[in-house]
Design a protein around this motif. Structure first.
Motif, PDB file in Angstrom:
ATOM      1  N   ARG A 249      24.690  39.522  36.263  1.00 60.55           N
ATOM      2  CA  ARG A 249      24.832  38.595  37.383  1.00 60.55           C
ATOM      3  C   ARG A 249      25.920  37.538  37.150  1.00 60.55           C
ATOM      4  NH1 ARG A 249      21.225  37.168  41.302  1.00 60.55           N
ATOM      5  NH2 ARG A 249      19.747  38.709  40.544  1.00 60.55           N
ATOM      6  N   GLU A 250      26.056  37.075  35.903  1.00 56.90           N
ATOM      7  CA  GLU A 250      26.953  35.947  35.600  1.00 56.90           C
ATOM      8  C   GLU A 250      28.408  36.385  35.393  1.00 56.90           C
ATOM      9  OE1 GLU A 250      24.408  36.957  33.729  1.00 56.90           O
ATOM     10  OE2 GLU A 250      22.821  35.554  34.272  1.00 56.90           O
ATOM     11  N   THR A 251      28.712  37.627  35.672  1.00 54.91           N
ATOM     12  CA  THR A 251      30.033  38.184  35.343  1.00 54.91           C
ATOM     13  C   THR A 251      31.138  37.621  36.249  1.00 54.91           C
ATOM     14  OG1 THR A 251      28.979  40.192  34.552  1.00 54.91           O
ATOM     15  CG2 THR A 251      31.290  40.383  35.207  1.00 54.91           C
ATOM     16  N   LEU A 252      32.290  37.334  35.625  1.00 51.35           N
ATOM     17  CA  LEU A 252      33.481  36.946  36.393  1.00 51.35           C
ATOM     18  C   LEU A 252      34.082  38.217  36.996  1.00 51.35           C
ATOM     19  CD1 LEU A 252      35.768  34.967  37.238  1.00 51.35           C
ATOM     20  CD2 LEU A 252      36.849  35.466  35.027  1.00 51.35           C
ATOM     21  N   VAL A 253      34.290  38.213  38.304  1.00 47.24           N
ATOM     22  CA  VAL A 253      34.785  39.399  39.006  1.00 47.24           C
ATOM     23  C   VAL A 253      36.254  39.206  39.375  1.00 47.24           C
ATOM     24  CG1 VAL A 253      34.423  40.943  40.965  1.00 47.24           C
ATOM     25  CG2 VAL A 253      32.461  39.779  39.931  1.00 47.24           C
ATOM     26  N   LEU A 254      37.105  40.066  38.845  1.00 47.74           N
ATOM     27  CA  LEU A 254      38.548  40.009  39.121  1.00 47.74           C
ATOM     28  C   LEU A 254      38.884  41.140  40.094  1.00 47.74           C
ATOM     29  CD1 LEU A 254      39.820  39.411  35.461  1.00 47.74           C
ATOM     30  CD2 LEU A 254      39.211  37.707  37.198  1.00 47.74           C
ATOM     31  N   ALA A 255      39.122  40.765  41.335  1.00 42.01           N
ATOM     32  CA  ALA A 255      39.288  41.761  42.403  1.00 42.01           C
ATOM     33  C   ALA A 255      40.758  41.951  42.765  1.00 42.01           C
ATOM     34  CB  ALA A 255      38.496  41.312  43.627  1.00 42.01           C
ATOM     35  N   GLY A 256      41.020  43.010  43.502  1.00 44.57           N
ATOM     36  CA  GLY A 256      42.385  43.357  43.894  1.00 44.57           C
ATOM     37  C   GLY A 256      42.972  42.466  44.974  1.00 44.57           C
ATOM     38  N   HIS A 257      42.126  41.810  45.723  1.00 46.12           N
ATOM     39  CA  HIS A 257      42.584  40.895  46.781  1.00 46.12           C
ATOM     40  C   HIS A 257      41.631  39.696  46.810  1.00 46.12           C
ATOM     41  CE1 HIS A 257      45.102  44.208  48.315  1.00 46.12           C
ATOM     42  NE2 HIS A 257      44.041  44.975  48.078  1.00 46.12           N
ATOM     43  N   GLY A 258      42.115  38.584  47.333  1.00 46.78           N
ATOM     44  CA  GLY A 258      41.269  37.395  47.430  1.00 46.78           C
ATOM     45  C   GLY A 258      41.130  36.699  46.083  1.00 46.78           C
ATOM     46  N   LEU A 259      40.197  35.762  46.016  1.00 43.38           N
ATOM     47  CA  LEU A 259      40.028  34.952  44.811  1.00 43.38           C
ATOM     48  C   LEU A 259      39.059  35.622  43.834  1.00 43.38           C
ATOM     49  CD1 LEU A 259      39.557  31.430  46.452  1.00 43.38           C
ATOM     50  CD2 LEU A 259      41.654  32.353  45.444  1.00 43.38           C
ATOM     51  N   PRO A 260      39.306  35.474  42.524  1.00 40.32           N
ATOM     52  CA  PRO A 260      38.291  35.854  41.531  1.00 40.32           C
ATOM     53  C   PRO A 260      37.016  35.051  41.788  1.00 40.32           C
ATOM     54  CG  PRO A 260      40.405  35.492  40.470  1.00 40.32           C
ATOM     55  CD  PRO A 260      40.541  34.996  41.881  1.00 40.32           C
ATOM     56  N   PHE A 261      35.870  35.647  41.480  1.00 44.75           N
ATOM     57  CA  PHE A 261      34.627  34.966  41.838  1.00 44.75           C
ATOM     58  C   PHE A 261      33.478  35.304  40.892  1.00 44.75           C
ATOM     59  CE2 PHE A 261      32.215  38.507  43.714  1.00 44.75           C
ATOM     60  CZ  PHE A 261      33.214  39.430  44.001  1.00 44.75           C
ATOM     61  N   PHE A 262      32.458  34.466  40.947  1.00 47.49           N
ATOM     62  CA  PHE A 262      31.147  34.750  40.362  1.00 47.49           C
ATOM     63  C   PHE A 262      30.194  35.012  41.522  1.00 47.49           C
ATOM     64  CE2 PHE A 262      33.108  32.016  37.127  1.00 47.49           C
ATOM     65  CZ  PHE A 262      32.871  32.751  35.981  1.00 47.49           C
ATOM     66  N   GLY A 263      29.260  35.927  41.315  1.00 47.91           N
ATOM     67  CA  GLY A 263      28.284  36.206  42.375  1.00 47.91           C
ATOM     68  C   GLY A 263      28.326  37.661  42.813  1.00 47.91           C
ATOM     69  N   LEU A 264      28.563  38.563  41.851  1.00 46.08           N
ATOM     70  CA  LEU A 264      28.660  39.989  42.185  1.00 46.08           C
ATOM     71  C   LEU A 264      27.409  40.487  42.908  1.00 46.08           C
ATOM     72  CD1 LEU A 264      30.273  42.685  41.798  1.00 46.08           C
ATOM     73  CD2 LEU A 264      28.810  43.089  39.815  1.00 46.08           C
ATOM     74  N   HIS A 265      26.246  40.111  42.412  1.00 51.19           N
ATOM     75  CA  HIS A 265      25.016  40.640  43.005  1.00 51.19           C
ATOM     76  C   HIS A 265      24.858  40.174  44.454  1.00 51.19           C
ATOM     77  CE1 HIS A 265      22.862  41.686  38.978  1.00 51.19           C
ATOM     78  NE2 HIS A 265      24.150  41.934  38.930  1.00 51.19           N
ATOM     79  N   GLN A 266      25.158  38.886  44.697  1.00 52.20           N
ATOM     80  CA  GLN A 266      25.070  38.390  46.081  1.00 52.20           C
ATOM     81  C   GLN A 266      26.060  39.131  46.979  1.00 52.20           C
ATOM     82  OE1 GLN A 266      25.195  36.521  43.262  1.00 52.20           O
ATOM     83  NE2 GLN A 266      25.036  34.347  43.766  1.00 52.20           N
ATOM     84  N   ARG A 267      27.274  39.317  46.451  1.00 52.06           N
ATOM     85  CA  ARG A 267      28.304  39.950  47.278  1.00 52.06           C
ATOM     86  C   ARG A 267      27.935  41.411  47.578  1.00 52.06           C
ATOM     87  NH1 ARG A 267      30.798  39.653  51.506  1.00 52.06           N
ATOM     88  NH2 ARG A 267      32.833  40.630  51.610  1.00 52.06           N
ATOM     89  N   VAL A 268      27.386  42.098  46.595  1.00 55.40           N
ATOM     90  CA  VAL A 268      26.927  43.479  46.817  1.00 55.40           C
ATOM     91  C   VAL A 268      25.854  43.484  47.909  1.00 55.40           C
ATOM     92  CG1 VAL A 268      25.539  45.318  45.764  1.00 55.40           C
ATOM     93  CG2 VAL A 268      27.583  44.472  44.590  1.00 55.40           C
TER      94      VAL A 268
END
Ligand SMILES: [Zn+2]
Ligand SMILES: [Zn+2]
Length: 357
Positions: A260-279
Motif C-alpha cells: 500500500r505504501e509504495t511510491l508509484v512512478l507512472a508514465g503520465h501525470g504525477l508520481p503518487f502514493f495510494g496505489l490501492h485506492q487508485r486501483v
C-alpha cells in the motif's frame, strides 16, 4: 446482471485521496530526484495529453533509462536538453521500454543507436513496434475499416479514424535488430536496486512494470495513472478480445502484490502514493461504465456506434475517437463474455448488442 455492472464511482472517489511527493512536474530539460537514485523528467507529446514521464535509474557509472518518448523533433530537442543538463557527465547504460505505444517506444531506435545501448522490452512490445515500422501501410488495411463499419461507424468517421486517428502509431523509429527480452517473474538488477519484473495486459499487451519491493518503488508505466483512466482498447486484429477483463485482472494482481505504501512512478501525470485506492477507483470507474451501457441497452438492440455517447459524451477529435471507440468495444466485449450483454439479430455484416435481463 454481471459482477461488472453496478459499482459506485462516487463511493470510491470519496473513500480516499492520493498523495503526491511533488506537486509540480519538472520543466522541459530538467529533472527531479523523485526517489534515491531515480530522476524524473518529461518529454512533450503533440496531443491533448501533452507529456510523457521518463525515469533515469542510477546504474553504477551511468543511467538506465525508462522509456524513450515519441519520435518527433520537439521530443528529440528535449532529449538534447536533458543530456546537456541533468544527465551530463554520465553515460546512458541501457533503455527499458515499458510497452509498444509510440509515446514510450517511439525514439527507442534513435536512442539505442545514438548511444549504442541495449534495448530491454517485452517480446510483444518489440515485435509489435517492429511490425509497424516494417509495414506502416497495414494501419490502413481493410481489417481496420471493416472492423469499424461492422460496429456501425459511418464511412466518413471510419476514414478519419483509419488515417488521422492512426497517424500517431507511425511516430516511431526503426528498432535495433536485437533486444533483451523481459519476462514477468524475472529479476532485474539496476545499480543498487533489485526489481521484480511484472507484466500487465489490457492497456497494451505484456506491458512491463518494475517493482523494487525492498524500497517500495513501482515503475508502473501506463497501467495505473493518478488522474487519467488508462485507455483499454479492443484491437481490430483481435476483434473478440477482452482487454478490459485482462486489465481488471492485472489491477487486482497489483493490489494483491504491491504494498500500500509504495511510491508509484507512472508514465503520465504525477508520481503518487495510494496505489490501492487508485486501483479501487479504476475498477469502480469501469463498473460504472458497464452499468451505464447495460441501462442503455435495456431499451432494445443498439449498434456499438450508438453507444459511444453513453460513456464518452463530449466531442472527440480523430485521435481521441480511436481510443474512445475501441475502449467502448472493450466494455461491450467484457460484458458479452460475462453474459450481461448479448448479440442481437442484425443485418448481415453488422453488430448489435442488447442487455441480457
Ligand atoms: Zn500507453
Ligand atoms: Zn503512455
Amino acid at each position: 446482471m454481471s459482477a461488472l455492472a453496478g459499482g459506485s464511482l462516487e463511493a470510491a472517489k470519496a473513500a480516499s485521496k492520493l498523495a503526491y511527493p511533488q506537486d509540480a512536474p519538472p520543466a522541459t530539460g530538467e529533472a527531479i530526484e523523485i526517489a534515491p537514485g531515480v530522476l524524473w523528467a518529461r518529454l512533450p507529446l503533440p496531443f491533448r495529453l501533452d507529456h510523457i514521464n521518463l525515469y533515469f535509474l542510477d546504474d553504477g557509472d551511468g543511467w538506465a533509462v525508462i522509456d524513450a518518448g515519441i519520435a518527433s523533433q520537439p521530443a528529440k530537442e528535449a532529449w538534447d536538453r536533458l543530456l546537456a543538463g541533468p544527465l551530463r557527465g554520465r553515460r546512458l547504460t541501457r533503455l527499458v521500454v515499458t510497452h509498444a505505444h509510440p509515446d514510450h517506444i517511439g525514439l527507442a531506435g534513435w536512442l539505442t543507436e545514438r548511444f549504442d545501448i541495449p534495448l530491454l522490452a517485452s517480446q510483444t512490445a518489440y515485435l509489435e513496434c517492429l511490425s509497424t515500422s516494417l509495414d506502416p501501410g497495414r494501419l490502413e488495411a481493410r481489417v481496420y475499416t471493416d472492423f469499424y463499419r461492422r460496429n456501425g461507424l459511418d464511412d466518413e468517421t471510419n476514414k478519419r479514424l483509419s488515417t488521422l486517428g492512426h497517424g500517431y502509431l507511425r511516430m516511431i523509429t526503426t528498432l535495433p535488430s536485437t533486444f533483451q527480452r523481459l519476462v514477468a517473474g524475472d529479476r532485474l538488477r539496476i545499480g543498487g536496486r533489485d526489481f521484480a519484473v511484472l507484466s500487465g495486459d489490457g492497456h497494451s499487451p505484456e506491458q512491463i512494470m518494475l517493482h523494487d519491493e525492498a524500497a517500495r518503488v513501482l515503475i508502473v508505466a501506463d497501467q495505473v495513472l493518478a488522474k487519467i483512466s488508462p485507455n483499454v482498447s479492443v484491437s481490430p486484429v483481435d476483434p473478440q478480445g477482452d482487454p478490459l477483463g485482462l486489465y481488471l485482472r492485472s489491477l487486482t494482481a497489483l493490489r494483491r502484490d504491491v504494498a500500500r505504501e509504495t511510491l508509484v512512478l507512472a508514465g503520465h501525470g504525477l508520481p503518487f502514493f495510494g496505489l490501492h485506492q487508485r486501483v479501487d477507483q479504476l475498477i469502480a470507474h469501469h463498473e460504472a461504465r458497464c452499468a451505464a451501457l447495460f441501462e442503455a441497452c435495456r431499451a432494445g438492440p443498439r449498434a456499438p456506434s450508438q453507444l459511444l455517447g453513453v460513456i464518452f459524451p463530449r466531442e472527440l477529435d480523430p485521435h481521441q475517437m480511436g481510443f474512445a471507440f475501441n475502449e467502448l468495444l472493450a466494455h461491450i466485449n467484457a460484458m458479452l463474455r460475462l453474459g450481461s450483454l448479448k448479440l442481437a439479430p442484425a443485418k448481415a455484416g453488422a453488430t448489435q448488442v442488447v442487455a441480457a435481463l
